[in-house]
Design a protein around this motif. Structure first.
Motif, PDB file in Angstrom:
ATOM      1  N   ASN A  57       0.802  -1.215   0.000  1.00 14.22           N
ATOM      2  CA  ASN A  57       0.000   0.000   0.000  1.00 14.22           C
ATOM      3  C   ASN A  57       0.839   1.270   0.000  1.00 14.22           C
ATOM      4  O   ASN A  57       0.316   2.361   0.129  1.00 14.22           O
ATOM      5  CB  ASN A  57      -0.945  -0.003   1.210  1.00 14.22           C
TER       6      ASN A  57
ATOM      7  N   ASN B 150     -11.626   2.438  -7.959  1.00 11.32           N
ATOM      8  CA  ASN B 150     -11.706   3.286  -6.776  1.00 11.32           C
ATOM      9  C   ASN B 150     -11.936   4.740  -7.188  1.00 11.32           C
ATOM     10  O   ASN B 150     -11.087   5.349  -7.850  1.00 11.32           O
ATOM     11  CB  ASN B 150     -10.418   3.167  -5.949  1.00 11.32           C
TER      12      ASN B 150
ATOM     13  N   GLU C 185      -7.199   2.986  -2.492  1.00 12.21           N
ATOM     14  CA  GLU C 185      -8.398   2.966  -1.639  1.00 12.21           C
ATOM     15  C   GLU C 185      -8.529   4.235  -0.821  1.00 12.21           C
ATOM     16  O   GLU C 185      -9.635   4.614  -0.420  1.00 12.21           O
ATOM     17  CB  GLU C 185      -8.355   1.747  -0.698  1.00 12.21           C
TER      18      GLU C 185
ATOM     19  N   ILE D 164     -11.154   6.987  -2.116  1.00 13.97           N
ATOM     20  CA  ILE D 164     -12.596   6.773  -2.122  1.00 13.97           C
ATOM     21  C   ILE D 164     -13.241   7.711  -1.106  1.00 13.97           C
ATOM     22  O   ILE D 164     -12.676   7.996  -0.054  1.00 13.97           O
ATOM     23  CB  ILE D 164     -12.928   5.304  -1.770  1.00 13.97           C
TER      24      ILE D 164
END
Length: 374
Positions: A29, A65, A349, A352
């Motif tokens: 990530n 996303n 992510e 979002i």
């Protein structure tokens, strides 16, 4: 007893495997590279036009996303590009017209400055002058976006490693008589004022810069060609060559100008050209695996609408033909519409949801840790 030991050993292995998986996901990530693509003046309707008028499938459809940003500046409900892009580049709300400064006019660190401290390579691309509001917000600090010569000087003094766009006159035909092309060459730039090179021509260069128009680049309709896509691809090749990680901002500048002019053909052609550049970024990100791609806009321009085309019967009665799209505008200025954010890759992510435009900056620093944030 042996059965208990076997069960215990299995539990230890399961726990270790789960923890290892968490560590891998956590590492995944944190992208090594970030490509931020900004389509100036583009709201959801402009994006929608690609789904109706592009001959191939739009690259926008490749994202999973998606979020929305609020774009108001510090003093106005409706932002301009300078304040909107300063929010992206510096993480602060400021007044319309400001480049890289807070509402109180003090300088604020931008993404190029922060990333460079981490030895990250940086690049700027625009279909306008490279001194225009959007690219300038990522490397300059001025009280007014109109100070093009001052902005050009700050580019020459910045840590940028690659740039491509227009604006040559602000470097070599300045009112102060200076030729900043010499200053750029002294900083190890290979400069071209005629065309983009193949990567092989600049592979051994320390830095590379392209100033391909006196002021703004031509429009797609007037023959700009695939400059934006090619420059984006060239920047990726150049900035990734030493595997240090990179940050690229590439702007489709003239979508905004099509909106201001209420010229639907101009707008849609520039939007489709921008979508092609998205494709280059996504193709690389999908293959490389450690690149975050973010696509958004500073604001919407023109109050653009895709509505039923207005037609008239033989008797002169106007009606709406729902089988054909008619493109209309409600203003020649900007609007306050929420703007979509599309993200792909590690850390995507985070983008979002619904949030302020200045959070784009914070989210980039969070997922990359370029600012030292946890």
């Amino acid at each position: 007893m042996k059965i208990k030991l076997i069960i215990l050993a299995c539990l230890v292995l399961v726990i270790f495997a789960c923890n290892s998986g968490k560590n891998v996901n956590k590492e995944a990530n944190n992208p090594k590279n970030v490509i931020l693509l900004i389509s100036d003046g583009t709201g959801l309707t402009q994006i929608s036009s690609a789904f109706y008028f592009k001959e191939s499938s739009p690259n926008y459809s490749r994202f999973k996303n998606i979020g929305l940003i609020k774009t108001s500046s510090s003093r106005e409900d409706i932002t301009d590009s300078a304040a909107g892009d300063t929010a992206f580049a510096c993480g602060v709300k400021t007044y319309n017209g400001a480049i890289g400064v807070a509402d109180d006019s003090t300088d604020v660190k931008n993404l190029v400055e922060l990333a460079s401290l981490k030895k990250i390579n940086t690049g700027m691309i625009a279909t306008s002058s490279i001194t225009h509001a959007t690219p300038a917000s990522f490397y300059a600090h001025t009280l007014n976006r109109g100070f093009a010569e001052k902005i050009a000087l700050q580019l020459a003094e910045s840590e940028i490693d690659f740039f491509a766009g227009g604006g040559l006159q602000y470097f070599n035909k300045r009112t102060d008589g200076r030729n900043l092309l010499n200053a750029l060459i002294e900083k190890q730039f290979t400069i071209d004022t005629t065309s983009l090179n193949d990567f092989s021509k600049i592979k051994s260069s320390e830095k590379a810069g392209y100033l391909l128009a006196q002021d703004d680049m031509p429009s797609t309709i007037m023959g700009r060609g695939d400059f934006l896509s090619n420059a984006t691809e060239l920047a990726i090749q150049f900035l990734s060559k030493d595997n240090s990680g990179f940050f690229i901002m590439a702007e489709g500048s003239q979508i905004d100008w099509g909106g201001h002019a209420n010229n639907a053909e101009y707008l849609v052609s520039e939007l489709i050209d921008f979508d092609d550049a998205i494709g280059k970024a996504l193709d690389y990100a999908e293959k490389e695996g450690n690149t975050l791609v973010i696509v958004t806009s500073d604001h919407e321009t023109g109050g653009f609408t895709l509505a039923a085309k207005k037609k008239k019967t033989e008797d002169g009665v106007e009606y709406s033909d729902y089988s054909e799209i008619g493109m209309t505008f409600s203003t020649t200025g900007h609007s306050a519409a929420l703007i979509p954010v599309f993200a792909y890759g590690p850390g995507s992510e985070e983008f979002i949801g619904v949030y302020e435009n200045s959070n784009i900056f914070e989210k980039i620093l969070k997922v990359t840790k370029w600012g030292g944030l946890d």
